[in-house]
Design an enzyme around this catalytic site. Structure first.
Site, PDB file in Angstrom:
ATOM      1  N   ASN A 156       0.806  -1.227   0.000  1.00  0.00           N
ATOM      2  CA  ASN A 156       0.000   0.000   0.000  1.00  0.00           C
ATOM      3  C   ASN A 156       0.837   1.274   0.000  1.00  0.00           C
ATOM      4  O   ASN A 156       0.304   2.364  -0.206  1.00  0.00           O
ATOM      5  CB  ASN A 156      -0.960   0.006   1.199  1.00  0.00           C
ATOM      6  CG  ASN A 156      -2.098  -0.981   0.996  1.00  0.00           C
ATOM      7  OD1 ASN A 156      -2.219  -1.580  -0.080  1.00  0.00           O
ATOM      8  ND2 ASN A 156      -2.919  -1.168   2.022  1.00  0.00           N
ATOM      9  N   ASP A 203      -7.478  -3.737   7.809  1.00  0.00           N
ATOM     10  CA  ASP A 203      -6.751  -4.766   7.062  1.00  0.00           C
ATOM     11  C   ASP A 203      -6.228  -5.901   7.950  1.00  0.00           C
ATOM     12  O   ASP A 203      -5.673  -6.872   7.437  1.00  0.00           O
ATOM     13  CB  ASP A 203      -5.586  -4.138   6.278  1.00  0.00           C
ATOM     14  CG  ASP A 203      -6.067  -3.433   5.018  1.00  0.00           C
ATOM     15  OD1 ASP A 203      -7.269  -3.503   4.721  1.00  0.00           O
ATOM     16  OD2 ASP A 203      -5.238  -2.807   4.329  1.00  0.00           O
ATOM     17  N   ARG A 205      -2.198 -11.075  -4.150  1.00  0.00           N
ATOM     18  CA  ARG A 205      -2.193  -9.622  -4.363  1.00  0.00           C
ATOM     19  C   ARG A 205      -1.370  -8.911  -3.287  1.00  0.00           C
ATOM     20  O   ARG A 205      -0.849  -7.831  -3.519  1.00  0.00           O
ATOM     21  CB  ARG A 205      -3.627  -9.071  -4.322  1.00  0.00           C
ATOM     22  CG  ARG A 205      -4.477  -9.462  -5.521  1.00  0.00           C
ATOM     23  CD  ARG A 205      -5.828  -8.765  -5.442  1.00  0.00           C
ATOM     24  NE  ARG A 205      -5.631  -7.394  -5.008  1.00  0.00           N
ATOM     25  CZ  ARG A 205      -6.379  -6.759  -4.120  1.00  0.00           C
ATOM     26  NH1 ARG A 205      -7.407  -7.350  -3.575  1.00  0.00           N
ATOM     27  NH2 ARG A 205      -6.112  -5.525  -3.775  1.00  0.00           N
TER      28      ARG A 205
END
Ligand code: UD1
Length: 424
Positions: free
Chosen positions: A23, A305, A397
């Protein structure tokens, strides 16, 4: 379709280096196109999302290459302002190119990224911010065209501290004329990393990490070499995995300051954590204790998350815990899968009531999104018997070859290809 097969019940032990933050890397890769020349980024994780972002940069005319954890971009040839719809739908983070393309070429054409498994995920705050900087925004169906001959600094108050909107506005404001202030900005460590990267290229930004960010526009940016911060969510995932398997794991190359709320919660459950600079040791000998309430919120509160992953630990804890999800409305998809493994969880609107059970059992389950998938891996490591996880492209991912990472710590976990799967 590849699957992960896990034989549960092995305590994790040993040391592991945590890879760079997805991120942080995604917006930084987008921001790099604002400088003309060669930008080198290190500690970039080898993930499918990073591969998609490099593909998008190439489609814009950028030369992009990843070797190990180093990405080299030559941005001289960037000329394209259109991001094709199929690339937008592959990865929501393509919206990070809005600010940088507007700043560099004065135009960007893209598509609404749409909803995803964890919620609606609108981009209205991104668009409002860019419009406040003087961009003209035209929406036709799902297509969005933003244009601006010269962006102008402005004061922008965000209704919600959106991570992505804060980053997009920061990037667009870097070369705007005059001063921009973002009030109510998100405070995530990845935003500080973006600020540090942009400042290394010659930007003039202060305040990232607080709720007010000030950007004094500069005429141009110069290429640089920059190292991405460690991935706090991967670190948190490994910490929880160590705890649920009653293991003893040393995490290297982490930034404990980015994990304050997770460390606090884990300590409340009885997990032992020792910190020495960028090294953290996590161990757990006894059954974890329930936690009365965890509420996910923007940083520095408990991260959404890590919500799915902590729920696995609470499923095995002694007592009743409550987890309230306030960031994404659809983020309890893992609950059904954990229930199939024996967890006792009841969901009421955005709260989950988790009554700890003594053990989980292996089952065939499906990853519904990235972090839900990580939670299933943790559950499989702790469970009695064999767990088979399907749809693991979601996990790829955000975790660089998760099976190798965990095998290094003594886990029995294997990736099976379709042919191998059929033989079983
Ligand atoms: C980023 C992270 C993601 C993390 C999330 C929250 C990246 C690539 N992804 O996502 O892993 O879970 O932060 O920590 O960094 N919202 C709006 N309008 C907008 C933008 C957001 O209503 O224009 C809402 C969203 O629907 C969501 C909430 O705000 O409910 C948080 O979203 P945001 O902080 O923007 O998350 P992302 O940047 O998408």
């Amino acid at each position: 379709m590849e699957k992960l097969v896990i034989e549960g019940g092995k305590p994790l032990s040993g040391a592991i280096k945590i890879h760079g933050a997805k991120n942080a890397a995604l917006p930084i890769l987008a921001a790099a196109i604002m400088a003309e020349g060669t930008v080198t980024l290190t500690n970039v994780p080898e993930l499918s999302d990073i591969g998609v972002m490099l593909g998008i940069l190439r489609s814009l005319g950028c030369e992009a290459e990843q070797q190990g954890d180093t990405v080299t971009l030559n941005t001289m040839g960037i000329h394209q302002t259109h991001i094709p719809e199929h690339l937008m739908s592959q990865m929501r983070s393509s919206i990070f190119l809005m600010g940088p393309l507007l700043a560099r070429l004065g135009r960007v054409e893209l598509y609404q990224p749409g909803g995803c498994a964890i919620g609606e995920r609108k981009i209205d705050l991104h668009l409002k911010g860019l419009s406040a900087l003087g961009a003209k925004i035209e929406e036709t169906g799902s297509k969005i065209v933003c244009t601006a001959e010269q962006l102008l600094g402005a004061e922008i108050a965000l209704d919600f501290p959106s991570v992505g909107a804060t980053e997009n506005i920061m990037m667009a404001a870097v070369m705007a004329k005059g001063m921009t202030t973002i009030i109510g900005a998100a405070r995530e460590p990845e935003i500080q990393d973006l600020q540090n990267f942009l400042n290394s290229m010659g930007a003039n930004i202060i305040g990232a990490g607080t709720d007010t960010i000030t950007i004094e526009g500069v005429k141009e940016l110069a290429p640089c070499t920059y190292r991405i911060i460690p991935d706090r969510i991967v670190a948190g995932t490994v910490m929880i995995a160590a705890a649920v398997t009653k293991g003893n794991v040393t995490l290297e190359r982490v930034n404990p300051a980015h994990l304050t709320s997770a460390i606090h919660v884990l300590k409340r459950t009885g997990v032992q954590i020792a910190i020495d600079g960028d090294i953290m040791n996590v161990s757990c000998l006894t059954r974890p204790k329930a936690v009365e309430r965890i509420i996910t919120s923007p940083h520095p509160a408990f991260p959404t998350d890590l919500q799915s992953q902590i729920m696995v630990l609470l499923s095995l804890a002694d007592g009743l815990s409550i987890v309230k999800e306030t960031v994404f409305e659809g983020r309890f998809k893992h609950v059904d899968e954990l229930s199939r493994m024996g967890a006792d969880i009841r969901v009421d609107l955005n709260s989950a009531f988790i009554r700890g059970v003594p053990r989980l059992y292996g089952a065939s389950v499906e990853a519904t999104d990235l972090r839900a998938g990580a939670a299933l891996v943790i559950a499989g490591l702790a469970a009695q018997g064999t767990t088979i996880i399907d749809q693991i492209h979601h996990i790829d991912r955000g975790y660089d070859r998760i099976e190798l990472m965990l095998t290094q710590l003594g886990a029995k976990i294997q990736r099976t290809t379709p042919v191998q799967t059929e033989k079983h």
